[in-house]
Design a protein around this motif. Sequence first.
Motif, PDB file in Angstrom:
ATOM      1  N   ILE A  17      11.153   4.285  15.146  1.00 52.62           N
ATOM      2  CA  ILE A  17       9.724   4.194  14.869  1.00 52.62           C
ATOM      3  C   ILE A  17       9.346   2.718  14.846  1.00 52.62           C
ATOM      4  O   ILE A  17      10.086   1.890  14.332  1.00 52.62           O
ATOM      5  CB  ILE A  17       9.395   4.804  13.482  1.00 52.62           C
ATOM      6  CG1 ILE A  17       9.913   6.237  13.353  1.00 52.62           C
ATOM      7  CG2 ILE A  17       7.907   4.712  13.169  1.00 52.62           C
ATOM      8  CD1 ILE A  17       9.299   7.219  14.291  1.00 52.62           C
ATOM      9  N   LEU A  41       9.038   6.805   5.854  1.00 58.00           N
ATOM     10  CA  LEU A  41       8.778   5.499   6.465  1.00 58.00           C
ATOM     11  C   LEU A  41       8.358   4.492   5.400  1.00 58.00           C
ATOM     12  O   LEU A  41       8.873   3.372   5.359  1.00 58.00           O
ATOM     13  CB  LEU A  41       7.704   5.613   7.542  1.00 58.00           C
ATOM     14  CG  LEU A  41       7.272   4.301   8.195  1.00 58.00           C
ATOM     15  CD1 LEU A  41       8.442   3.633   8.914  1.00 58.00           C
ATOM     16  CD2 LEU A  41       6.113   4.542   9.150  1.00 58.00           C
ATOM     17  N   ARG A  56      -1.773   6.866  13.183  1.00 61.33           N
ATOM     18  CA  ARG A  56      -1.134   7.091  14.481  1.00 61.33           C
ATOM     19  C   ARG A  56      -2.248   7.307  15.502  1.00 61.33           C
ATOM     20  O   ARG A  56      -3.103   8.171  15.300  1.00 61.33           O
ATOM     21  CB  ARG A  56      -0.232   8.317  14.433  1.00 61.33           C
ATOM     22  CG  ARG A  56       0.418   8.635  15.779  1.00 61.33           C
ATOM     23  CD  ARG A  56       0.999  10.036  15.839  1.00 61.33           C
ATOM     24  NE  ARG A  56       2.145  10.202  14.975  1.00 61.33           N
ATOM     25  CZ  ARG A  56       2.349  11.293  14.228  1.00 61.33           C
ATOM     26  NH1 ARG A  56       1.469  12.271  14.196  1.00 61.33           N
ATOM     27  NH2 ARG A  56       3.427  11.386  13.485  1.00 61.33           N
ATOM     28  N   LEU A  67       7.211  12.475  11.610  1.00 61.22           N
ATOM     29  CA  LEU A  67       7.103  11.419  12.607  1.00 61.22           C
ATOM     30  C   LEU A  67       7.853  11.865  13.857  1.00 61.22           C
ATOM     31  O   LEU A  67       8.674  12.772  13.811  1.00 61.22           O
ATOM     32  CB  LEU A  67       7.680  10.121  12.051  1.00 61.22           C
ATOM     33  CG  LEU A  67       7.009   9.614  10.774  1.00 61.22           C
ATOM     34  CD1 LEU A  67       7.710   8.353  10.285  1.00 61.22           C
ATOM     35  CD2 LEU A  67       5.531   9.347  11.001  1.00 61.22           C
ATOM     36  N   GLU A  69       9.881  10.551  17.615  1.00 62.95           N
ATOM     37  CA  GLU A  69      10.583   9.485  18.329  1.00 62.95           C
ATOM     38  C   GLU A  69       9.580   8.613  19.072  1.00 62.95           C
ATOM     39  O   GLU A  69       8.699   9.110  19.766  1.00 62.95           O
ATOM     40  CB  GLU A  69      11.585  10.093  19.326  1.00 62.95           C
ATOM     41  CG  GLU A  69      12.191   9.103  20.280  1.00 62.95           C
ATOM     42  CD  GLU A  69      13.071   8.057  19.597  1.00 62.95           C
ATOM     43  OE1 GLU A  69      13.042   6.895  20.045  1.00 62.95           O
ATOM     44  OE2 GLU A  69      13.775   8.388  18.633  1.00 62.95           O
ATOM     45  N   ASP A  71       7.177   6.857  17.879  1.00 62.63           N
ATOM     46  CA  ASP A  71       5.869   6.672  17.241  1.00 62.63           C
ATOM     47  C   ASP A  71       5.617   5.204  16.937  1.00 62.63           C
ATOM     48  O   ASP A  71       6.528   4.468  16.565  1.00 62.63           O
ATOM     49  CB  ASP A  71       5.790   7.438  15.906  1.00 62.63           C
ATOM     50  CG  ASP A  71       5.162   8.802  16.024  1.00 62.63           C
ATOM     51  OD1 ASP A  71       4.572   9.109  17.080  1.00 62.63           O
ATOM     52  OD2 ASP A  71       5.256   9.571  15.050  1.00 62.63           O
TER      53      ASP A  71
END
Length: 85
Positions: A17, A41, A56, A67, A69, A71
């Motif tokens: 991320i 995160l 996002r 989340l 992959e 991002d």
Amino acid sequence: MERTLKANDVLDGAMRIIAEILPGRREEFVEMNPEATGMDLLRSLRLAPDAHILVRHDVPIAADELLREGDRIRVVGVVSGGSVA
């Protein structure tokens, strides 16, 4: 400056991320397990969940949202307050 952080015990199937942290406009690459959420995160970045908003694609997301992959998540520090009457 680029830093790679690992959340918990990351397995070989870890996803990566990109966190853009504002204010300050710094980027951090974070490796997380595939079931990681926005809250995971924030914990990895050592940021207070009640003082940050996750974004996002210009859309705020909930801290419990999964989340994905690759991002790119903007982590926006917020300040609140009021006036004293």
